[in-house]
Design an enzyme around this catalytic site. Sequence first.
Site, PDB file in Angstrom:
ATOM      1  N   LYS A 101       0.875  -1.292   0.036  1.00  0.00           N
ATOM      2  CA  LYS A 101      -0.007  -0.131   0.186  1.00  0.00           C
ATOM      3  C   LYS A 101       0.775   1.308   0.196  1.00  0.00           C
ATOM      4  CE  LYS A 101      -4.096   1.060   2.687  1.00  0.00           C
ATOM      5  NZ  LYS A 101      -4.618   0.774   3.861  1.00  0.00           N
TER       6      LYS A 101
ATOM      7  N   CYS B 128     -19.218   1.666   9.192  1.00  0.00           N
ATOM      8  CA  CYS B 128     -19.466   2.560  10.354  1.00  0.00           C
ATOM      9  C   CYS B 128     -20.696   2.349  11.200  1.00  0.00           C
ATOM     10  CB  CYS B 128     -19.194   4.085   9.870  1.00  0.00           C
ATOM     11  SG  CYS B 128     -17.793   4.298   9.146  1.00  0.00           S
TER      12      CYS B 128
HETATM   13  C1  UGA Z   1     -20.864   7.391   8.014  1.00  0.00           C
HETATM   14  C2  UGA Z   1     -21.378   8.833   8.687  1.00  0.00           C
HETATM   15  O1  UGA Z   1     -22.166   9.458   7.959  1.00  0.00           O
HETATM   16  C3  UGA Z   1     -19.988   9.692   8.659  1.00  0.00           C
HETATM   17  O2  UGA Z   1     -20.449  10.893   9.347  1.00  0.00           O
HETATM   18  C4  UGA Z   1     -19.242   9.181   9.755  1.00  0.00           C
HETATM   19  O3  UGA Z   1     -17.857   9.890   9.675  1.00  0.00           O
HETATM   20  C5  UGA Z   1     -18.869   7.767   8.918  1.00  0.00           C
HETATM   21  O4  UGA Z   1     -19.986   7.004   9.003  1.00  0.00           O
HETATM   22  C6  UGA Z   1     -18.043   7.002  10.060  1.00  0.00           C
HETATM   23  O5  UGA Z   1     -18.073   6.641  11.124  1.00  0.00           O
HETATM   24  O6  UGA Z   1     -16.557   6.864   9.671  1.00  0.00           O
HETATM   25  P1  UGA Z   1     -20.329   6.544   5.652  1.00  0.00           P
HETATM   26  O7  UGA Z   1     -20.689   5.051   6.508  1.00  0.00           O
HETATM   27  O8  UGA Z   1     -19.529   6.733   4.820  1.00  0.00           O
HETATM   28  O9  UGA Z   1     -20.546   7.544   6.833  1.00  0.00           O
HETATM   29  O10 UGA Z   1     -21.631   6.720   4.694  1.00  0.00           O
HETATM   30  P2  UGA Z   1     -23.277   7.267   4.824  1.00  0.00           P
HETATM   31  O11 UGA Z   1     -23.430   8.130   3.837  1.00  0.00           O
HETATM   32  O12 UGA Z   1     -23.611   7.794   6.301  1.00  0.00           O
HETATM   33  O13 UGA Z   1     -24.089   6.148   4.542  1.00  0.00           O
HETATM   34  C7  UGA Z   1     -24.308   4.890   5.552  1.00  0.00           C
HETATM   35  C8  UGA Z   1     -25.577   4.085   4.987  1.00  0.00           C
HETATM   36  O14 UGA Z   1     -26.792   4.647   5.246  1.00  0.00           O
HETATM   37  C9  UGA Z   1     -25.236   3.702   3.490  1.00  0.00           C
HETATM   38  O15 UGA Z   1     -25.503   2.161   3.534  1.00  0.00           O
HETATM   39  C10 UGA Z   1     -26.247   4.597   2.878  1.00  0.00           C
HETATM   40  O16 UGA Z   1     -27.108   3.694   1.779  1.00  0.00           O
HETATM   41  C11 UGA Z   1     -27.365   4.521   4.110  1.00  0.00           C
HETATM   42  N1  UGA Z   1     -28.522   5.636   3.908  1.00  0.00           N
HETATM   43  C12 UGA Z   1     -27.982   6.960   4.217  1.00  0.00           C
HETATM   44  C13 UGA Z   1     -29.700   5.488   4.028  1.00  0.00           C
HETATM   45  O17 UGA Z   1     -30.157   4.316   3.750  1.00  0.00           O
HETATM   46  N2  UGA Z   1     -30.768   6.545   3.730  1.00  0.00           N
HETATM   47  C14 UGA Z   1     -30.098   7.591   3.974  1.00  0.00           C
HETATM   48  O18 UGA Z   1     -31.029   8.619   4.153  1.00  0.00           O
HETATM   49  C15 UGA Z   1     -28.710   7.974   4.044  1.00  0.00           C
END
Ligand code: UGA
Length: 441
Positions: free
Chosen positions: A35, A260
């Site tokens: 990496k 996450c």
């Molecule tokens: C999430 C948090 O949003 C970040 O703020 C945080 O830093 C991160 O975890 C972490 O702890 O490192 P992430 O997992 O990258 O980020 O992605 P998200 O955009 O939050 O989506 C998570 C899941 O929720 C996805 O599967 C997405 O499809 C789902 N989701 C999101 C929904 O089903 N509906 C929504 O309205 C939003």
Amino acid sequence: MKVAILGTGYVGLSTGVALAEIGHHVCCIDVDEKKIARLKQGKSPIYEPGLEELLVKNLAAGRLRFTTSHREGISGAEIVILAVGTPQSNDGAADLTYLEQAARDVAVHLQQDTIVVIKSTVPVGTNDKMKQLIEAYCSEDVSIQIVSNPEFLRQGSAMKDTLEADRIIIGCDDRKAGDKVRELYRPLNVPVVMTSLRSAEMIKYASNAFLAMKISFINGMANVCEAVGADILDVAKGMGMDKRIGNSFLQAGIGYGGSCFPKDVQALYHTTKQHNVDFGLLGETMELNEQQRVLLVKKAFERFNGKIAGKKIAMLGLAFKPETDDMREAPSIPISLELTRQGADVIAYDPVATSNAQKILGNRIAYAKTIQEAVAGADAVLIVTEWDEIKQLEPSKLVEDMNEAIIFDGRNCLNEEKIRSCSKIEYYPVGRPAIIKYAGK
Ligand code: UGA
């Protein structure tokens, strides 16, 4: 400032690149030689929009370095950031093995007073423990201060979220150390919240658990909407316009995945159990999510009167969300396992996550290079990830080559007007009335 970062995953790498971009001298350390070799050549190990350009730019400017040597990376650093993973262990708690190892690796190489910033998501009290651990391993004439600085970036928009964050949380027991970390981020011009170590650790879990709960809530509402003939898109819009509720994270679908939310809600739940705090809402959030992840299989089962065996099912999207190749906790995994268990032939398409999916699902399912290849002859299409190219599909073209014109849209992402203009289609969204223009075969 001179900064060292341990761990070149999503958080470590995005932070390193962002800090270099705002003018700091950053050295990223990782034990993975392959990496690091790739990163030195300006090649990102993860798919993340905008990351590689900034990586190349800052390498060329001499502000960003990569190494496998802790001694070399930490030498002269005023701030050392720990950004290694804290995966879920068997009992649901956060596994701190990597973090403890990183803390020891740092401790033995510290040659001057240093601020150690913990970015990894860790249960409350871990920062205190890490201070003790580092002090036990570092030389007596070196003093360290610990700062908790949780990360809120999302995969798929990691660079944007880092450079244009809503807030920066700085938890510390030593104000001077906290101020120094505030200084590190000053060029970003983002509001800062200074707290104790423990509150900072909790803010991270509380934020992720709340967002996960919001998703499970809207998914639960979607299921009620379907049962009573209401439309979740209108309901979410109407709710979200209330500023107290807010309109983000109200997209109903097939549940949250990724590295996450699932592990952090589980870890927080574990903490509540450990401390005899009754917080069943967290358990319900996870339970609802588990059910939602296989909702499309349930819908297909009902549509095909329980006879899924032998059906050809095209799955569009594999990654847990768009703009990432990450397959961790992706709903496509339980969907594939359940469909194939019931005897369906699944063929999947994803623009970037196929090779990661192959490592998990192997030849249990087939993989297509194009959407057209996946849907040719299919009895049903399942939309699992809302990639732009999937959202923009012309439903009338999509169904042309299918055996039956049946679409289950797990992300409510196809254009409704275009669906309605099809002469032959059965369209099943989530939490909305189905559109049936032709009753299949
Ligand atoms: C999430 C948090 O949003 C970040 O703020 C945080 O830093 C991160 O975890 C972490 O702890 O490192 P992430 O997992 O990258 O980020 O992605 P998200 O955009 O939050 O989506 C998570 C899941 O929720 C996805 O599967 C997405 O499809 C789902 N989701 C999101 C929904 O089903 N509906 C929504 O309205 C939003």
